[in-house]
Scaffold this motif. Structure first.
Motif, short mmCIF file in Angstrom:
data_model
loop_
_atom_site.label_atom_id
_atom_site.label_comp_id
_atom_site.label_asym_id
_atom_site.label_seq_id
_atom_site.Cartn_x
_atom_site.Cartn_y
_atom_site.Cartn_z
N THR A 117 0.81 -1.22 0.00
CA THR A 117 0.00 0.00 0.00
C THR A 117 0.85 1.27 0.00
O THR A 117 0.33 2.36 -0.22
N ALA A 118 2.15 1.15 0.21
CA ALA A 118 3.05 2.31 0.16
C ALA A 118 3.71 2.46 -1.20
O ALA A 118 4.46 3.41 -1.43
N ASP A 119 3.45 1.54 -2.13
CA ASP A 119 4.08 1.57 -3.45
C ASP A 119 3.91 2.89 -4.18
O ASP A 119 4.87 3.45 -4.70
N SER A 120 2.69 3.40 -4.25
CA SER A 120 2.45 4.62 -5.04
C SER A 120 3.16 5.83 -4.44
O SER A 120 3.73 6.64 -5.17
N ASN A 121 3.16 5.93 -3.11
CA ASN A 121 3.86 7.06 -2.48
C ASN A 121 5.37 6.95 -2.67
O ASN A 121 6.06 7.94 -2.94
N ALA A 122 5.91 5.74 -2.54
CA ALA A 122 7.34 5.54 -2.72
C ALA A 122 7.74 5.80 -4.18
O ALA A 122 8.79 6.40 -4.44
N SER A 123 6.92 5.39 -5.11
CA SER A 123 7.20 5.64 -6.53
C SER A 123 7.18 7.14 -6.83
O SER A 123 8.00 7.63 -7.61
N PHE A 124 6.25 7.86 -6.21
CA PHE A 124 6.20 9.32 -6.38
C PHE A 124 7.50 9.96 -5.88
O PHE A 124 8.09 10.79 -6.56
N ILE A 125 7.95 9.54 -4.70
CA ILE A 125 9.19 10.09 -4.14
C ILE A 125 10.37 9.77 -5.06
O ILE A 125 11.21 10.61 -5.34
N LYS A 126 10.42 8.54 -5.55
CA LYS A 126 11.52 8.14 -6.43
C LYS A 126 11.49 8.95 -7.73
O LYS A 126 12.53 9.38 -8.22
N LYS A 127 10.32 9.19 -8.28
CA LYS A 127 10.20 9.90 -9.56
C LYS A 127 10.44 11.40 -9.42
O LYS A 127 11.12 12.00 -10.25
N TYR A 128 9.90 12.01 -8.38
CA TYR A 128 9.92 13.46 -8.29
C TYR A 128 10.84 14.05 -7.23
O TYR A 128 11.12 15.25 -7.27
N CYS A 129 11.32 13.25 -6.29
CA CYS A 129 12.07 13.82 -5.17
C CYS A 129 13.49 13.29 -5.05
O CYS A 129 14.39 14.03 -4.69
N PHE A 130 13.69 12.01 -5.28
CA PHE A 130 15.01 11.42 -5.03
C PHE A 130 15.20 10.22 -5.93
O PHE A 130 14.51 9.23 -5.82
N ASP A 131 16.17 10.32 -6.82
CA ASP A 131 16.40 9.24 -7.78
C ASP A 131 17.52 8.30 -7.36
O ASP A 131 17.92 7.41 -8.11
N GLY A 132 18.07 8.49 -6.15
CA GLY A 132 19.13 7.62 -5.66
C GLY A 132 20.52 8.11 -6.00
O GLY A 132 21.50 7.45 -5.67
N SER A 133 20.63 9.26 -6.64
CA SER A 133 21.93 9.74 -7.11
C SER A 133 22.74 10.50 -6.05
O SER A 133 23.89 10.81 -6.27
N ILE A 134 22.16 10.78 -4.91
CA ILE A 134 22.87 11.49 -3.85
C ILE A 134 23.53 10.46 -2.94
O ILE A 134 22.83 9.68 -2.28
N PRO A 135 24.86 10.41 -2.91
CA PRO A 135 25.55 9.34 -2.16
C PRO A 135 25.18 9.26 -0.68
O PRO A 135 25.09 8.17 -0.13
N ASP A 136 24.97 10.39 -0.03
CA ASP A 136 24.66 10.39 1.39
C ASP A 136 23.17 10.20 1.68
O ASP A 136 22.77 10.15 2.83
N GLY A 137 22.36 10.12 0.64
CA GLY A 137 20.93 9.91 0.82
C GLY A 137 20.19 11.18 1.17
O GLY A 137 20.71 12.29 1.03
N LYS A 149 5.24 2.44 7.28
CA LYS A 149 5.32 1.60 6.08
C LYS A 149 6.03 2.30 4.93
O LYS A 149 6.77 1.65 4.19
N LEU A 150 5.88 3.61 4.81
CA LEU A 150 6.57 4.32 3.73
C LEU A 150 8.08 4.29 3.93
O LEU A 150 8.83 4.07 2.98
N LEU A 151 8.53 4.48 5.15
CA LEU A 151 9.97 4.42 5.42
C LEU A 151 10.54 3.04 5.13
O LEU A 151 11.61 2.90 4.55
N TYR A 152 9.81 2.00 5.53
CA TYR A 152 10.27 0.64 5.24
C TYR A 152 10.30 0.38 3.74
O TYR A 152 11.21 -0.26 3.23
N LYS A 153 9.30 0.89 3.02
CA LYS A 153 9.25 0.70 1.58
C LYS A 153 10.41 1.42 0.90
O LYS A 153 11.05 0.87 0.00
N LEU A 154 10.70 2.64 1.32
CA LEU A 154 11.83 3.38 0.76
C LEU A 154 13.15 2.66 1.03
O LEU A 154 14.01 2.58 0.16
#
Length: 83
Positions: free
Chosen positions: A34-54, A66-71
């Motif tokens: 149930t956290a998939d859509s929110n996590a996908s939104f964050i990945k698409k619009y907020c953080f693509d994983g390119s920042i080494p320190d997160g 659940k969102l933190l665990y999904k991320l």
């Protein structure tokens, strides 16, 4: 107006006594799903994983993080890593 029922509505929802090992695993998987859509939104619009320190994330409102665990799952491949 008595709002006590609102304060007690979810008291027993995540009570571990209600689960055996398999049903708890199923419940956790369902909650993460149930956290998939929110996590996908964050990945698409907020953080693509390119920042080494997160990034720093503050989750408010789900009650079970659940969102933190999904991320964490999405960015760490199941291990632990600051995202």
């Amino acid at each position: 107006m008595n709002n006590m029922s609102n304060l007690e509505s979810y008291n027993d929802v995540e009570n571990l006594k209600r689960f055996d090992e398999a049903s708890f695993a199923d419940y956790c998987s369902m909650k993460l799903k149930t956290a998939d859509s929110n996590a996908s939104f964050i990945k698409k619009y907020c953080f693509d994983g390119s920042i080494p320190d997160g990034i720093a994330v503050c989750e408010i409102g789900s009650g079970n993080s659940k969102l933190l665990y999904k991320l964490e799952q999405m960015y760490s491949g199941g291990g632990t890593r600051r995202i």
